[in-house]
Design a protein around this motif. Structure first.
Motif, PDB file in Angstrom:
ATOM      1  N   ALA A 102     -25.732  -3.147 -32.412  1.00 29.10           N
ATOM      2  CA  ALA A 102     -26.699  -1.658 -31.152  1.00 29.10           C
ATOM      3  C   ALA A 102     -27.986  -1.525 -32.410  1.00 29.10           C
ATOM      4  O   ALA A 102     -29.275   0.061 -30.868  1.00 29.10           O
ATOM      5  N   ALA A 103     -27.305  -0.926 -32.755  1.00 31.29           N
ATOM      6  CA  ALA A 103     -29.037  -0.687 -34.182  1.00 31.29           C
ATOM      7  C   ALA A 103     -30.255  -1.542 -34.237  1.00 31.29           C
ATOM      8  O   ALA A 103     -31.731  -0.340 -33.940  1.00 31.29           O
ATOM      9  N   VAL A 104     -29.950  -2.071 -34.867  1.00 33.01           N
ATOM     10  CA  VAL A 104     -31.603  -3.193 -34.615  1.00 33.01           C
ATOM     11  C   VAL A 104     -32.077  -3.349 -33.219  1.00 33.01           C
ATOM     12  O   VAL A 104     -33.302  -3.528 -32.917  1.00 33.01           O
ATOM     13  N   SER A 105     -31.303  -3.280 -31.960  1.00 33.80           N
ATOM     14  CA  SER A 105     -31.307  -3.666 -30.465  1.00 33.80           C
ATOM     15  C   SER A 105     -31.941  -2.468 -30.169  1.00 33.80           C
ATOM     16  O   SER A 105     -33.238  -2.208 -30.395  1.00 33.80           O
ATOM     17  N   ALA A 106     -31.785  -1.404 -29.909  1.00 26.82           N
ATOM     18  CA  ALA A 106     -32.308  -0.130 -29.986  1.00 26.82           C
ATOM     19  C   ALA A 106     -33.373   0.568 -30.881  1.00 26.82           C
ATOM     20  O   ALA A 106     -34.932   0.846 -29.960  1.00 26.82           O
ATOM     21  N   PHE A 107     -33.887   0.623 -31.754  1.00 27.90           N
ATOM     22  CA  PHE A 107     -34.805   0.470 -32.420  1.00 27.90           C
ATOM     23  C   PHE A 107     -35.804  -0.337 -32.361  1.00 27.90           C
ATOM     24  O   PHE A 107     -36.762  -0.175 -32.214  1.00 27.90           O
ATOM     25  N   GLY A 108     -35.250  -1.939 -32.327  1.00 24.21           N
ATOM     26  CA  GLY A 108     -36.002  -2.984 -32.559  1.00 24.21           C
ATOM     27  C   GLY A 108     -36.743  -2.494 -30.921  1.00 24.21           C
ATOM     28  O   GLY A 108     -38.062  -2.741 -30.480  1.00 24.21           O
ATOM     29  N   LEU A 109     -36.411  -2.535 -29.668  1.00 22.38           N
ATOM     30  CA  LEU A 109     -36.630  -2.415 -27.817  1.00 22.38           C
ATOM     31  C   LEU A 109     -37.244  -0.985 -28.309  1.00 22.38           C
ATOM     32  O   LEU A 109     -38.940  -0.879 -27.402  1.00 22.38           O
ATOM     33  N   ASN A 110     -37.253   0.068 -29.194  1.00 22.88           N
ATOM     34  CA  ASN A 110     -38.073   1.610 -28.771  1.00 22.88           C
ATOM     35  C   ASN A 110     -38.917   1.431 -29.404  1.00 22.88           C
ATOM     36  O   ASN A 110     -40.204   1.738 -28.990  1.00 22.88           O
ATOM     37  N   SER A 147     -43.346   2.905 -21.243  1.00 22.98           N
ATOM     38  CA  SER A 147     -43.089   4.944 -20.223  1.00 22.98           C
ATOM     39  C   SER A 147     -41.595   4.978 -20.816  1.00 22.98           C
ATOM     40  O   SER A 147     -40.888   6.556 -21.161  1.00 22.98           O
ATOM     41  N   ILE A 148     -40.634   4.380 -20.465  1.00 20.21           N
ATOM     42  CA  ILE A 148     -39.278   5.136 -20.218  1.00 20.21           C
ATOM     43  C   ILE A 148     -38.461   4.738 -22.203  1.00 20.21           C
ATOM     44  O   ILE A 148     -38.030   5.834 -22.251  1.00 20.21           O
ATOM     45  N   PHE A 149     -39.092   3.778 -23.010  1.00 18.57           N
ATOM     46  CA  PHE A 149     -38.866   4.371 -24.335  1.00 18.57           C
ATOM     47  C   PHE A 149     -39.700   5.309 -24.790  1.00 18.57           C
ATOM     48  O   PHE A 149     -38.911   5.368 -25.839  1.00 18.57           O
ATOM     49  N   ARG A 150     -40.430   5.545 -24.539  1.00 17.51           N
ATOM     50  CA  ARG A 150     -41.082   7.085 -25.094  1.00 17.51           C
ATOM     51  C   ARG A 150     -40.713   7.596 -24.563  1.00 17.51           C
ATOM     52  O   ARG A 150     -40.818   9.484 -24.994  1.00 17.51           O
ATOM     53  N   GLY A 151     -40.219   7.861 -23.568  1.00 18.82           N
ATOM     54  CA  GLY A 151     -40.085   9.340 -22.812  1.00 18.82           C
ATOM     55  C   GLY A 151     -38.949   9.527 -23.178  1.00 18.82           C
ATOM     56  O   GLY A 151     -38.405  10.807 -22.451  1.00 18.82           O
ATOM     57  N   THR A 152     -37.748   9.088 -23.383  1.00 15.75           N
ATOM     58  CA  THR A 152     -36.299   9.327 -23.842  1.00 15.75           C
ATOM     59  C   THR A 152     -35.961   8.982 -25.314  1.00 15.75           C
ATOM     60  O   THR A 152     -36.810   8.682 -25.906  1.00 15.75           O
ATOM     61  N   PRO A 153     -35.287  10.880 -25.506  1.00 12.20           N
ATOM     62  CA  PRO A 153     -34.764  10.533 -27.124  1.00 12.20           C
ATOM     63  C   PRO A 153     -34.204   8.839 -27.685  1.00 12.20           C
ATOM     64  O   PRO A 153     -33.303   8.249 -27.048  1.00 12.20           O
ATOM     65  N   SER A 195     -54.528 -10.043 -16.136  1.00 13.11           N
ATOM     66  CA  SER A 195     -54.322 -10.153 -15.237  1.00 13.11           C
ATOM     67  C   SER A 195     -53.772  -9.479 -13.863  1.00 13.11           C
ATOM     68  O   SER A 195     -53.952  -9.379 -12.760  1.00 13.11           O
ATOM     69  N   PHE A 196     -52.705 -10.462 -14.123  1.00 15.54           N
ATOM     70  CA  PHE A 196     -51.585 -10.296 -13.457  1.00 15.54           C
ATOM     71  C   PHE A 196     -50.624  -8.755 -13.258  1.00 15.54           C
ATOM     72  O   PHE A 196     -49.837  -8.741 -14.087  1.00 15.54           O
ATOM     73  N   LYS A 197     -51.094  -8.195 -11.775  1.00 15.29           N
ATOM     74  CA  LYS A 197     -50.548  -7.007 -11.725  1.00 15.29           C
ATOM     75  C   LYS A 197     -49.435  -6.679 -12.255  1.00 15.29           C
ATOM     76  O   LYS A 197     -48.359  -5.711 -12.945  1.00 15.29           O
ATOM     77  N   PRO A 198     -47.911  -7.439 -12.347  1.00 11.24           N
ATOM     78  CA  PRO A 198     -46.860  -7.058 -11.874  1.00 11.24           C
ATOM     79  C   PRO A 198     -46.705  -7.307 -13.678  1.00 11.24           C
ATOM     80  O   PRO A 198     -45.469  -6.332 -13.755  1.00 11.24           O
ATOM     81  N   LEU A 199     -47.232  -7.943 -14.057  1.00  9.59           N
ATOM     82  CA  LEU A 199     -46.696  -7.404 -15.502  1.00  9.59           C
ATOM     83  C   LEU A 199     -47.589  -6.090 -16.298  1.00  9.59           C
ATOM     84  O   LEU A 199     -46.546  -5.553 -16.934  1.00  9.59           O
ATOM     85  N   VAL A 200     -48.612  -6.348 -15.971  1.00 12.69           N
ATOM     86  CA  VAL A 200     -49.265  -4.578 -16.520  1.00 12.69           C
ATOM     87  C   VAL A 200     -47.667  -3.882 -16.396  1.00 12.69           C
ATOM     88  O   VAL A 200     -47.785  -2.886 -17.100  1.00 12.69           O
ATOM     89  N   TRP A 201     -47.904  -3.463 -14.690  1.00 17.21           N
ATOM     90  CA  TRP A 201     -46.848  -2.613 -14.143  1.00 17.21           C
ATOM     91  C   TRP A 201     -45.377  -2.773 -14.840  1.00 17.21           C
ATOM     92  O   TRP A 201     -45.291  -1.466 -15.476  1.00 17.21           O
ATOM     93  N   PHE A 202     -44.723  -3.765 -14.691  1.00 17.41           N
ATOM     94  CA  PHE A 202     -43.514  -4.177 -15.795  1.00 17.41           C
ATOM     95  C   PHE A 202     -43.794  -3.687 -17.728  1.00 17.41           C
ATOM     96  O   PHE A 202     -42.890  -2.609 -17.571  1.00 17.41           O
ATOM     97  N   ALA A 203     -44.672  -3.357 -18.246  1.00 13.86           N
ATOM     98  CA  ALA A 203     -45.793  -2.844 -19.601  1.00 13.86           C
ATOM     99  C   ALA A 203     -45.569  -1.802 -19.382  1.00 13.86           C
ATOM    100  O   ALA A 203     -44.748  -1.839 -20.325  1.00 13.86           O
ATOM    101  N   ASP A 204     -46.881  -1.918 -18.552  1.00 12.03           N
ATOM    102  CA  ASP A 204     -46.043   0.068 -18.679  1.00 12.03           C
ATOM    103  C   ASP A 204     -44.892   0.694 -18.639  1.00 12.03           C
ATOM    104  O   ASP A 204     -45.071   1.692 -19.095  1.00 12.03           O
ATOM    105  N   ALA A 205     -44.191   0.482 -17.390  1.00  4.96           N
ATOM    106  CA  ALA A 205     -43.310   1.364 -17.171  1.00  4.96           C
ATOM    107  C   ALA A 205     -42.475   0.938 -18.384  1.00  4.96           C
ATOM    108  O   ALA A 205     -41.576   1.888 -18.701  1.00  4.96           O
ATOM    109  N   TYR A 206     -42.088  -0.208 -19.240  1.00  5.07           N
ATOM    110  CA  TYR A 206     -41.396  -0.030 -20.115  1.00  5.07           C
ATOM    111  C   TYR A 206     -41.312   0.931 -20.662  1.00  5.07           C
ATOM    112  O   TYR A 206     -40.722   1.074 -22.221  1.00  5.07           O
TER     113      TYR A 206
END
Length: 219
Positions: A91-99, A60-66, A47-58
């Motif tokens: 680097a591989a673990v970080s990239a795949f984990g974040l994505n 959007s970025i990782f799903r919207g880029t190769p 219910s805390f909007k900043p957390l919602v915005w952060f998660a949605d932005a995250y």
């Protein structure tokens, strides 16, 4: 087609050594993605909007880029950001984990919302704290429902891990390419690599279905 595996088969043990590297990357990245995905999914239903915005932005970025772009930014950009070159596997673990976290967060969010609201209402009526309610009541039920989707994400992660060859990680694909360059025959070792990936996916699918049946029997 002029296929000749006789000169490639002696190099098969060398290619097979890449399985351990691939599983190490996939296992660690899957764990990072799962844990971070849970956190992001809770942010999305907060219910805390900043957390919602952060998660949605995250997401959007990782799903919207190769994914390969994310991998290269983390690996080749690390000297500029951190002042030193991080290891390719890191680097591989970080990239795949974040994505993966971006996709898993959506899967878990959907699973949480699919749980009967009566469960959370009953828990709140009994005075169960929110944290305990999510950990012991909501999430276990959600995970049972989303297990096939999580398995599919893990299989996708296993196949996509082949792109780590672009940063020099000695996985299955990299070793197959090196064998091809050494023997001046690329189709045969790449076909062997494809067969190895296919068998890995089959094994993961069988194990996943067995786990799903076991969890259903535990209901």
């Amino acid at each position: 087609m002029n296929l000749d595996f006789s000169s490639i088969l002696p190099s098969l043990p060398y290619i097979l050594k890449g399985i351990g590297v691939t599983l190490q990357i996939v296992g660690l990245a899957g764990l990072v993605g799962f844990l971070l995905g849970i956190i992001l999914s809770l942010f999305k239903i907060s219910s805390f909007k900043p957390l919602v915005w952060f998660a949605d932005a995250y997401t959007s970025i990782f799903r919207g880029t190769p994914l390969v772009l994310q991998l290269m930014i983390i690996y080749f950009g690390s000297p500029q950001v951190f002042g030193y070159q991080i290891e390719p596997i890191t680097a591989a673990v970080s990239a795949f984990g974040l994505n993966s976290a971006a996709y898993i967060s959506e899967i878990i969010r959907a699973g949480i919302l699919a749980v009967d609201k009566g469960q959370s209402e009953a828990a709140m009526a009994l005075g169960v704290p929110y944290r305990k309610m999510m950990l012991h009541i909501i999430l276990p039920q959600a995970l049972k429902n989303i297990l096939p989707a999580l398995l599919n994400e893990f299989i996708t992660l296993t196949k996509e891990s082949a792109i780590v060859t672009t940063i020099g990680v000695m996985d299955i694909m990299r070793r197959a390419y090196q064998v091809g360059a050494d023997k001046f025959r690329f189709i045969e070792p790449l076909l062997l690599a494809g067969l190895i990936y296919y068998l890995m996916v089959i094994v993961l699918t069988i194990l996943g279905k067995a786990l799903e049946r076991r969890m259903r029997r535990g209901d």
